[in-house]
Design a protein around this motif. Structure first.
Motif: not given
Length: 271
Positions: A164-167, A153-157, A186-191, A139-151
Motif C-alpha cells: 500500500t503506498p503511503l498516501y 511522489s518521492d515519499l507518498q508512493f 484530505l489534500v489531494v492534488g488535481a495533477t 473546526r476542520g483538520v485537512i491532512v496532506l495526503c497526495r500533494t499536487s507537486n511533482p516531488g
C-alpha cells in the motif's frame, strides 16, 4: 455549526465547488496598490469581494503574509471574510506538523488568532502531532495526503509491507481513526486524478481539498469525475494564481471575478 456542516451548507447554497486561494505576491499587484502599506489586505479584500458570489470558501496561505511581515493584514482579512461572508468556510493553509505541545500553539494560532474554520496539517509526525487540532470539535483538520507537486511522489508512493503506498495509508488512517468527530478532510492534488479516485474510494464522502487546477495545469473534468462524492459534491477545488492575477490593468477586480465565474461554471458543467 461545525466545519463539516458549514461546508455542506456552502456547497448547497453557493452551487459551487470552487475555493479561491489567497496567495498575495506584492510584485504582481496592480499599479494602484504599489507602495501602499496595506496593499496585501486591500488586494485580498478586493479579490474576496469580487469572487465571493462564485465560491464555496477561501484559503489564505499563511506564508505569503508572514514573509512580508503582514500577519496583521491576514488577521484583518480573516475578520473581513468572517464578518461579510460568514456562510463561506475559511481554510488557513499552514501545513503545520510538529510535536503535540507545539501543535497546541499552532492550533491556537489558526483557530483563535485567525478564527479559521479549518487548517491544513502535515501527518508525517503521526497522530499525537494532529490530536491538538482535533480537540477543537467545531473546526476542520485537512491532512496532506497526495500533494499536487511533482516531488510528492518521492515519499507518498513508498509502499508498506502489504504494497500500500503511503498516501493511501494516510487516507485510510485519517478516515478510520482520526475522523471520529467528522472533522477531517484530505489534500489531494488535481495533477493526479487517478490518485484522487483511489483516495475517494478509500474515504467515502470525506471532504477533499484539491489544489492544482489553473496555474498548475490540473484538468477540471478529470478532477471532478475522480473526486466527487456520492452526493456530487465533496470537493473544495482550489484555484489561486489563475484567479488572483487574471487581470493586470485597471480591470483586475472584474477579471478575477470573471475567472472565478468561468472556473465555477466549468466545474459545474462536468457531466
Amino acid at each position: 455549526m461545525t466545519f463539516k456542516e458549514k461546508l455542506d451548507a456552502a456547497w448547497a447554497h453557493s452551487a459551487s465547488l470552487l475555493m479561491v486561494g489567497l496567495d498575495p505576491d506584492p510584485a504582481r499587484f496592480p499599479a494602484e496598490l504599489q507602495g501602499r502599506p496595506d496593499a496585501i489586505f486591500e488586494f485580498c479584500r478586493a479579490i474576496v469581494d469580487a469572487t465571493a458570489p462564485y465560491v464555496c470558501g477561501f484559503k489564505p496561505q499563511i506564508a505569503y503574509f508572514a514573509a512580508e511581515r503582514a500577519e496583521d493584514q491576514l488577521e484583518a482579512l480573516c475578520r473581513h471574510i468572517r464578518s461579510h461572508y460568514p456562510a463561506l468556510p475559511l481554510v488557513l493553509d499552514a501545513k503545520r506538523g510538529d510535536i503535540g505541545s507545539t501543535a497546541e500553539q499552532y492550533a491556537r494560532e489558526a483557530f483563535e488568532r485567525y478564527n479559521a474554520d479549518a487548517v491544513t496539517v502535515n501527518p508525517y509526525m503521526g497522530h499525537d502531532s494532529v490530536a491538538p487540532y482535533l480537540e477543537w470539535k467545531d473546526r476542520g483538520v485537512i491532512v496532506l495526503c497526495r500533494t499536487s507537486n511533482p516531488g510528492g511522489s518521492d515519499l507518498q508512493f513508498i509502499e508498506d509491507a502489504r504494497g500500500t503506498p503511503l498516501y493511501l495509508r494516510v487516507a485510510s488512517m485519517v478516515a478510520e481513526t482520526w475522523n471520529r468527530d467528522a472533522q477531517c478532510g484530505l489534500v489531494v492534488g488535481a495533477t493526479f486524478p487517478t490518485e484522487i479516485a483511489r483516495v475517494r474510494e478509500r474515504v467515502g464522502d470525506m471532504p477533499l481539498l484539491i489544489p492544482g487546477i489553473g496555474a498548475q495545469g490540473g484538468s477540471v473534468p478529470d478532477t471532478v469525475k475522480a473526486g466527487r462524492d456520492s452526493r456530487g459534491t465533496g470537493m473544495m477545488i482550489n484555484s489561486s494564481r489563475a484567479i488572483l492575477y487574471a487581470g493586470q490593468g485597471d480591470d483586475w477586480r472584474t477579471a478575477a471575478a470573471e475567472a472565478a465565474r468561468a472556473t465555477r461554471d466549468a466545474i459545474n458543467a462536468v457531466p
